[in-house]
Structure formats: C-alpha cells, structure tokens
Design an enzyme around this catalytic site. Structure first.
Site, PDB file in Angstrom:
ATOM      1  NE  ARG A 141       7.142   0.558   4.745  1.00 23.66           N
ATOM      2  CZ  ARG A 141       5.911   0.045   4.684  1.00 23.66           C
ATOM      3  NH1 ARG A 141       5.742  -1.202   4.283  1.00 23.66           N
ATOM      4  NH2 ARG A 141       4.865   0.761   5.037  1.00 23.66           N
TER       5      ARG A 141
ATOM      6  CE  LYS B  74      26.681  -3.157  -7.039  1.00 23.84           C
ATOM      7  NZ  LYS B  74      26.876  -2.127  -8.082  1.00 23.84           N
TER       8      LYS B  74
ATOM      9  NE  ARG C  77      -1.729  -2.426   2.634  1.00 27.81           N
ATOM     10  CZ  ARG C  77      -1.910  -3.690   2.246  1.00 27.81           C
ATOM     11  NH1 ARG C  77      -2.980  -4.023   1.600  1.00 27.81           N
ATOM     12  NH2 ARG C  77      -1.020  -4.637   2.529  1.00 27.81           N
ATOM     13  CB  THR C  78       3.509   2.534   2.214  1.00 26.77           C
ATOM     14  OG1 THR C  78       2.752   2.197   3.378  1.00 26.77           O
ATOM     15  CG2 THR C  78       4.217   3.861   2.445  1.00 26.77           C
TER      16      THR C  78
ATOM     17  CG  HIS D  70       3.618   3.881   8.485  1.00 26.12           C
ATOM     18  ND1 HIS D  70       3.713   4.739   7.402  1.00 26.12           N
ATOM     19  CD2 HIS D  70       3.198   2.685   7.981  1.00 26.12           C
ATOM     20  CE1 HIS D  70       3.384   4.063   6.308  1.00 26.12           C
ATOM     21  NE2 HIS D  70       3.061   2.828   6.629  1.00 26.12           N
TER      22      HIS D  70
HETATM   23  C1  NCD Z   1       1.738  -1.273   8.010  1.00 26.02           C
HETATM   24  C2  NCD Z   1       3.231  -1.065   8.176  1.00 26.02           C
HETATM   25  O1  NCD Z   1       4.006  -1.294   7.235  1.00 26.02           O
HETATM   26  O2  NCD Z   1       3.588  -0.652   9.263  1.00 26.02           O
HETATM   27  N1  NCD Z   1       1.344  -1.437   6.667  1.00 26.02           N
HETATM   28  C3  NCD Z   1       1.063  -0.338   5.906  1.00 26.02           C
HETATM   29  O3  NCD Z   1       1.921   0.485   5.645  1.00 26.02           O
HETATM   30  N2  NCD Z   1      -0.212  -0.160   5.510  1.00 26.02           N
HETATM   31  C4  NCD Z   1       1.179  -2.292   8.908  1.00 26.02           C
HETATM   32  C5  NCD Z   1       1.733  -3.687   8.885  1.00 26.02           C
HETATM   33  O4  NCD Z   1       2.651  -4.005   8.135  1.00 26.02           O
HETATM   34  O5  NCD Z   1       1.219  -4.490   9.644  1.00 26.02           O
END
Ligand code: NCD
Length: 313
Positions: free
Chosen positions: A106, A85, A56-57, A134
């Site tokens: 991320r 590397k 999703r992100t 997040h």
């Molecule tokens: C979440 C995350 O990555 O923290 N997912 C997301 O970004 N929608 C929640 C999860 O991974 O459980």
C-alpha cells in the site's frame, strides 16, 4: 487452464487487468475458503509493506495468510522502515522480494504497485495506490454483492460520496464493466468522478444518473458509500468546503426499500449514520469479514495455482 487458475504467479495491480473469467473464477472459489481449509500455504511467506494507514486490508491479508498456515513479514508504518532513511521503493522491493513469496503493497503514489510489480520477481498485490486502484477490495466487494443479491448481471449500483479520490470506487466501477450493471453516481460536485473514468463508463453506456442528491438516484439494488478521502486533497481548504457534504441516514436508506444492500469499504467517519447499521441490508461489517475469505482464496490461487480439484485432492 481452467479459469480458476488465472491468478497463479500473477501480480494484482489493477482490477481491469483481470478478465471476467478470472473474476468469476475467484468468486466461485471463495466460498470454499469461508471455513478452515487447512495449512495449504505452510512454508510460504507474505511480505506486507504498508506506507499508508490500514486496518482491514493489512490485518485481513495477515489473518488470511496465518489461517492458511503461512507466515507474514512486513511493516505497518514506513517510518520504521528504511524508507525513513531515503531508500527508494524499487530498492525496498528488490530486497524484500528475497524474503517472501508475494508482497502486498500500500502506497500513497498512484502507479506504485505497477512499478513494484515491474521490479519484483514475486507477485505484487496492490493494497491501494493513492486514489488510483484497490483491486482486492473490489474482489471482496464483488463477492459481497453477489453473495447478497445472488447475481451481478442486471443490477443497478449507486456510488455515494467521494467519487473523485476513492480508489475503491474507481476499482469497482472498472470491474463492473465486465457485468451488465448500471452505475449511478451521487456526491458533491467537487468530488465527481475523474474525467477519464467517467468517459470510459459513458463510452460503455453504463452511467445511469449523476446527481448531488440520493433523491435522484432511482431504484438501486446496491448503494456503495465512501468516506471523504481527506488525505488526498491537494488543498485542505477544499476539504473544509465539502467535509459535511453528504450523509446517509436511516430514513433515506429505507426509502430504497428493504432489499437495498448498503456497502462501504470502511473506515466510516460521519457519512453513514450509525442508525443505518440495524437495517438488514447494511452489509459493511460482513463485507469486511468477507475480506479474509476472498484474500485466502486469492493468496491460495496466486501462490499454489490450485483449483478446487487440487484443494480436495
Ligand atoms: C479504503 C482504502 O484504503 O481505500 N479502505 C479499505 O481498504 N477498506 C477506503 C478508505 O480508506 O476510505
């Protein structure tokens, strides 16, 4: 400067870096972005550096950028980048910033986004740093809550699941401190809130109930469920002990009445029974969809700083 301009050129590292005015400015701006708003980010490039899995992100950021006429460069698998590397994060950021106008990062390490933001000369958006924060998930969570309940003040929000390692819980709970919201926390004892966050929330008098079972939660307006963050457990044996530790079924959800809004950042594994999906308050897929809308608003505000008057002008 109007509150809607509070994001211009800024990194987004932690939900609590933003004032209530910033958050409300973003939420107020977002409905404008639900439809086609034209190529207002034409010529801009977003870098997406994902050192951890994401559906999703990453895809909603990329979709948001494409829908705004911008372009995206990046990687979804760090094994395919120079990280494999031995390149440091700081070096990667120093290079990638010259390829783009903003970076979404991320990373499994807590504090990675802060470090990247301190290194970079372009805004860095935290797409999740370990179990810490997040913030953009929080923005779309707030948007979904406000859109469905028509308010943020006066709500009772229950968090259910992995309270210890879920960065989405940590981010949202901190942002909700800006609003008059009572927060209740339900989950296995091993997955309680981190002590520091618990203390902050308690200091502000925001904690309702802390319990192991939803029966003790009281009247909730919103139930925010999370997956057990299996990948964060230092000892896999501990994960084995709690992996079937909680589950929301339809009968339990219905006990809170028809107005309960059920949110989940997704992905879901076993913690929400698929029967729950048919309830009118099960909003998690709509919540994921809102991710594109809110990220369109966020990218526009960061990269152009335009307020609504600029968008129409
Ligand atoms: C979440 C995350 O990555 O923290 N997912 C997301 O970004 N929608 C929640 C999860 O991974 O459980």
């Amino acid at each position: 400067m109007s509150p809607a301009h509070g994001f211009r050129g800024r990194s987004v590292v932690s939900a609590d870096d933003f004032s209530k005015e910033d958050l409300v400015g973003l939420l107020d701006a977002s409905p404008f972005f639900e439809g086609d708003v034209g190529p207002r980010l034409r010529g801009k490039v977003l870098g997406t550096l994902f050192f951890e899995p994401s559906t999703r992100t990453r895809l909603s950021f990329e979709s948001a950028m494409h829908r705004l006429g911008g372009a995206v460069v990046g990687f979804a698998d760090a094994k395919m980048s120079s990280h494999a590397k031995g390149e440091s994060l700081a070096d990667t950021i120093r290079v990638v910033e010259s390829y783009c106008d903003a970076i979404v990062l991320r990373h499994p390490m807590e504090g990675a986004a802060r470090l990247a933001a301190e290194t970079a000369h372009v805004p860095v958006i935290n797409g999740g740093d370990g179990s810490n924060q997040h913030p953009t998930q929080t923005f779309l969570d707030l948007y979904t809550i406000r859109k469905s309940t028509r308010r943020l003040d006066g709500l009772h929000v229950g968090f259910f699941g992995d309270l210890r390692y879920s960065r989405t819980v940590h981010s949202l709970a901190k942002a909700l401190l800006h609003f008059d919201v009572k927060m209740t926390f339900v989950g296995p004892p091993m997955l309680r809130l981190p002590e520091e966050l618990r203390a902050t929330l308690a200091e502000h008098g925001r904690i309702g109930v802390e319990a192991e079972s939803l029966e003790a939660a009281g009247d909730l307006d919103v139930l925010y469920v999370t997956r057990i963050q299996k990948e964060r457990f230092p000892d896999p044996a501990d994960y084995e002990k709690v992996k079937h530790g909680y589950r929301l079924d339809r009968a339990t959800a219905e006990r809170f009445g028809p107005d309960l809004k059920i949110l989940h950042p997704l992905p879901r594994v076993t913690e929400v029974d698929p029967d729950v999906d048919a309830l009118p308050g099960a909003l998690y897929f709509e919540q994921a969809k809102n991710g594109v809308t809110v990220r369109k608003a966020l990218l526009s505000m960061i990269l152009t700083g335009d307020g609504p008057e600029g968008w129409h002008g």
